[in-house]
Design an enzyme around this catalytic site. Structure first.
Site, PDB file in Angstrom:
ATOM      1  CD  GLU A  54      -3.148  -0.513   0.124  1.00 16.11           C
ATOM      2  OE1 GLU A  54      -3.175   0.628  -0.732  1.00 16.11           O
ATOM      3  OE2 GLU A  54      -3.867  -1.519  -0.556  1.00 16.11           O
ATOM      4  CG  ASN A  65      -8.295   6.425  -4.470  1.00 14.31           C
ATOM      5  OD1 ASN A  65      -7.655   5.547  -4.984  1.00 14.31           O
ATOM      6  ND2 ASN A  65      -8.428   6.723  -3.305  1.00 14.31           N
ATOM      7  CG  ASP A  67     -13.646   7.620  -5.473  1.00  6.45           C
ATOM      8  OD1 ASP A  67     -12.343   8.036  -4.939  1.00  6.45           O
ATOM      9  OD2 ASP A  67     -13.915   6.604  -4.693  1.00  6.45           O
ATOM     10  CB  SER A  69     -11.835   9.285  -2.228  1.00  6.64           C
ATOM     11  OG  SER A  69     -11.220   7.953  -2.593  1.00  6.64           O
ATOM     12  CG  ASP A  71      -6.355   5.363  -0.990  1.00  6.28           C
ATOM     13  OD1 ASP A  71      -7.421   5.641  -0.512  1.00  6.28           O
ATOM     14  OD2 ASP A  71      -6.298   4.720  -1.969  1.00  6.28           O
ATOM     15  CG  ASN A  78     -11.016   5.763   0.355  1.00  3.16           C
ATOM     16  OD1 ASN A  78     -12.382   6.266   0.517  1.00  3.16           O
ATOM     17  ND2 ASN A  78     -10.278   5.820  -0.825  1.00  3.16           N
TER      18      ASN A  78
END
Length: 147
Positions: A54, A65, A67, A69, A71, A78
Site C-alpha cells: 500500500e 483515486n 472517484d 477520494s 488514501d 481512504n
C-alpha cells in the site's frame, strides 16, 4: 485533486519532513506491540505485506483515486469512508482527520486499520492485499525479525 493542490500537499510533506519510512522488522515489531498479530484472524505477516504494497512502509504516503477520494498513510486509509480530509465527503468511520495519518506515530493508523478489518470485507477492503498478499506464503515478511 488539482495539480496545484497536489503540488501544495507534496511541498508541505517534503518541507515538514515529518513522515517516516519504517524498516520491515521495525514495522513488524510496532504492529506486534499494538496487538495486530492475529487481529480479526490476520497474521502479523499479512499486516506487514499490506503496508508494504500500500505505502512502501511510508507514513507520509498519499494516493489519489479516480472517484476523487484519497488514501493516506502507511495503510492507505481512504478519505471516502474512513477519514476526513476536508475535500471529500466522508463517512469518517475512524473519526480521524486524514492528515493525522501521515506522521511517524502510527497509533491512529493502526486503530483505523483495526476498524476497517472489522467490517465484512476484512482485509479485502485493500485491493493490493487481495492481489499480492492473500493466499500467499507470507513468512518472508517477518523472517529474520526479532519478534
Amino acid at each position: 485533486m488539482g495539480a496545484l493542490g497536489l503540488v501544495t500537499l507534496l511541498a508541505c510533506l517534503s518541507a515538514g519532513g515529518w513522515g517516516k519510512i519504517f524498516s520491515r522488522c521495525e514495522l513488524a515489531q510496532t504492529l506486534q506491540d499494538s496487538g495486530m498479530d492475529g487481529y480479526e484472524g490476520y497474521s502479523l505477516a499479512n499486516w506487514v505485506c499490506l503496508a508494504f504494497y500500500e505505502s512502501g512502509f511510508d507514513t507520509a504516503a498519499v494516493g489519489a483515486n479516480a472517484d476523487g477520494s484519497s488514501d493516506y498513510g502507511i495503510f492507505q486509509i481512504n478519505s471516502g469512508w474512513w477519514c476526513q480530509d476536508d475535500r471529500t465527503p466522508s463517512e469518517n468511520l475512524c473519526h480521524v482527520h486524514c492528515q493525522d495519518l501521515l506522521n511517524p506515530d502510527i497509533k491512529d493508523d493502526i486503530n483505523c486499520a483495526k476498524r476497517v478489518v472489522q467490517d465484512p470485507l476484512g482485509m479485502e477492503a485493500w485491493d493490493d492485499w487481495k492481489k499480492r498478499c492473500e493466499k500467499q506464503d507470507l513468512t518472508e515478511w517477518i523472517e529474520g525479525c526479532d519478534l
